[in-house]
Design an enzyme around this catalytic site. Structure first.
Site, short mmCIF file in Angstrom:
data_model
loop_
_atom_site.label_atom_id
_atom_site.label_comp_id
_atom_site.label_asym_id
_atom_site.label_seq_id
_atom_site.Cartn_x
_atom_site.Cartn_y
_atom_site.Cartn_z
N LEU A 97 0.53 -1.12 0.19
CA LEU A 97 -0.26 0.18 -0.14
C LEU A 97 0.80 1.33 0.56
O LEU A 97 0.32 2.45 -0.79
CB LEU A 97 -0.79 0.01 1.21
CG LEU A 97 -2.05 -1.30 1.18
CD1 LEU A 97 -2.84 -0.95 2.61
CD2 LEU A 97 -2.56 -1.06 0.12
N ASP A 132 3.83 13.70 14.05
CA ASP A 132 4.03 14.03 12.44
C ASP A 132 2.66 13.62 11.90
O ASP A 132 2.29 13.32 11.12
CB ASP A 132 5.18 12.68 12.43
CG ASP A 132 5.45 11.94 10.95
OD1 ASP A 132 5.59 13.37 9.99
OD2 ASP A 132 5.52 11.13 10.50
N PRO A 192 7.28 -0.62 4.84
CA PRO A 192 6.29 -0.58 3.87
C PRO A 192 4.89 -1.07 5.03
O PRO A 192 4.94 -1.73 5.99
CB PRO A 192 6.73 -2.08 3.45
CG PRO A 192 7.87 -2.69 3.98
CD PRO A 192 8.55 -1.82 5.12
N LYS A 249 1.33 -3.28 8.84
CA LYS A 249 3.26 -2.83 9.34
C LYS A 249 4.38 -2.95 9.41
O LYS A 249 3.91 -3.37 10.43
CB LYS A 249 2.37 -1.21 9.61
CG LYS A 249 3.79 -0.08 9.48
CD LYS A 249 3.72 1.49 9.87
CE LYS A 249 2.81 1.23 11.36
NZ LYS A 249 2.30 2.74 11.83
#
Length: 463
Positions: free
Chosen positions: A245, A365, A252, A267
């Site tokens: 994705l 973030d 990744p 993840k």
């Protein structure tokens, strides 16, 4: 990617042959035809002979049971080309001293040095293999019926694992190794389970103590489901590139489908990631405690060997960045009511983190790619690897010597002096809101007056 469905035609093709020679030749030609349809690798394990002789590929290379790397030094450098060799030699003529271990969920080895006979059963196939010193492995020639015999001679080449749909293959072993494998497997399984559970509890406790920056933490262990690596490999088609994705600083992310049909996002911590185990554990601890409709839901985690993964609910529309920075999609999909709903949803999620949750959390973030969209375009904040908690409800912020996050979204006081607070996230939210409205990236925006997106918005506001 190679598929077992295609591979299964090989045994069927040989069933119409009458001699063992024709059987073997047809087996080989059928495999060559199958390989012709599979010329483009879709993940690392698809590369022919990646793990060398007697090596098995499951995400990375590993030696088959009873084998060891021919060169441990090169193996440690991820150069697997020399393959693996037996730990102990076969007894050969003393056939009663040899046996077999069954490996399940495998793609069968290449068939250049193989023999096939449709007329004998698996028991006879085993005996025939034991009577030949060069025979290394056997299996059923027809996997549908479990009949026939296929035998391999010499080294086993190009093996990989398909946990959900592979075949069984019986690999020859000396009796001493069979006993050792059985004892060690049982012992290691029990020891491994104990060690893993003990280690996980210890790690969680240490991280919680180290990062205890708030008051009133509830007692008790985190009740977070633990997924098995084999389950995740099966769900993601062995982490196929077709299921990828995206990728961030953590590593990744892959789409997966569990056996019950539930779609998930996996993840996977990259070994080359700038972030590491502390960020991984930080995200596990933080997001496991958070429940809000505008935060991505964590379903579980996987810590197995060197692998560390987080399993989330799958968000079918992906990241917000894939919409707002695509001129066609932003105009066709993101009308103003939709954009307004997204902005409000992000604001609600941020308010929950800063004020309404039992922890006060600074995300650090917040950016377009860390906002995911469900099938109804509702936004959910994700990626809490860099998040920090604050003590109690009165602490306004903190400071750090290690500035992390994404430039373009960082507030000046955080980027320059390492000072972070709820205001830092609000600054990032402001940048994100401007990007949603304008469809332009803050870092990539410059007008004729050499202004960035913030300066341009300020000038337009005063006009």
């Amino acid at each position: 990617m190679y598929t077992l469905l295609d591979k299964s035609v090989i045994p069927r093709l040989v069933m119409n042959q009458t001699t063992s020679t024709c059987n073997r030749l047809t087996w080989i030609e059928a495999e060559k035809t199958w390989r012709a349809y599979s010329t483009v690798p879709r993940d690392m394990c698809d590369h022919y002979g990646l793990c060398g002789a007697n090596g098995n590929c499951l995400i990375v290379c590993q030696c088959l049971k009873g084998f060891k790397p021919k060169s441990q030094e090169r193996w440690n450098l991820m150069d697997w080309s020399l393959g693996c060799e037996r730990k102990k030699p076969l007894s050969c003529q003393e056939k009663h001293k040899d046996g077999f271990i069954k490996l399940s969920g495998m793609k069968l080895p290449e068939t250049t040095h193989s023999w096939v006979n449709k007329s004998i059963n698996l028991k006879e196939c085993r005996a025939k293999c034991l009577n030949n010193c060069s025979c290394m492995a056997y299996t059923s020639a027809d996997i549908r019926e479990g009949t026939g015999c296929a035998i391999w001679y010499g080294d086993l080449i190009d093996i990989r694992q398909f946990p959900a749909s592979g075949q069984d293959i019986h690999v020859r072993m000396p009796a001493s190794e069979l006993v050792l494998v059985g004892v060690v497997s049982s012992g290691m399984l029990l020891l491994g389970c104990y060690y893993y559970l003990h280690r996980r509890k210890t790690e969680l406790k240490e991280i919680r103590e180290r990062d205890r920056n708030y008051e009133g933490e509830p007692e008790g262990e985190l009740e977070l489901p633990v997924f098995d690596l084999t389950t995740l490999a099966s769900a993601t088609d062995n982490f196929s590139s077709d299921n990828k994705l995206g990728e961030g600083g953590f590593g990744p992310v892959y789409k997966g489908t569990l056996a019950d049909g539930q779609e998930i996002a996996v993840k996977r911590l990259s070994t080359s990631s700038g972030q590491g185990s502390s960020e991984f554990m930080n995200e596990v601890i933080l997001i496991a405690k958070l429940q809000h409709r505008n935060l991505v839901k964590l379903l579980g985690c996987c810590v197995q060997g060197e692998e560390k993964m987080l399993i989330y609910e799958y968000m079918p529309n992906g990241g917000l960045d894939s919409f707002i920075f695509d001129k066609t999609r932003v105009e066709q999909v993101l009308d103003w009511p939709t954009r307004f709903n997204i902005i409000c949803g992000i604001a609600r999620g941020l308010l929950y983190l800063h004020q309404d949750s039992r922890l006060r959390i600074i995300h650090r973030d917040l950016k377009a790619s860390n906002v995911l969209l469900d099938n109804e375009m509702n936004p959910k904040i994700s990626d809490f690897g860099l998040a920090r908690t604050l003590v109690g409800g009165d602490q306004a912020g903190g400071n750090t010597k290690k500035v992390v996050g994404t430039y373009g979204y960082m507030s000046p006081e955080y980027a320059v002096d390492g000072l972070f607070s709820v205001k830092s996230d609000v600054f990032s939210f402001g940048i994100l809101m401007l990007e949603i409205i304008s469809g332009r990236k803050n870092k990539a925006f410059y007008n004729k007056n050499s202004q960035n997106l913030i300066g341009h918005a300020s000038q337009a506001w005063h006009l």
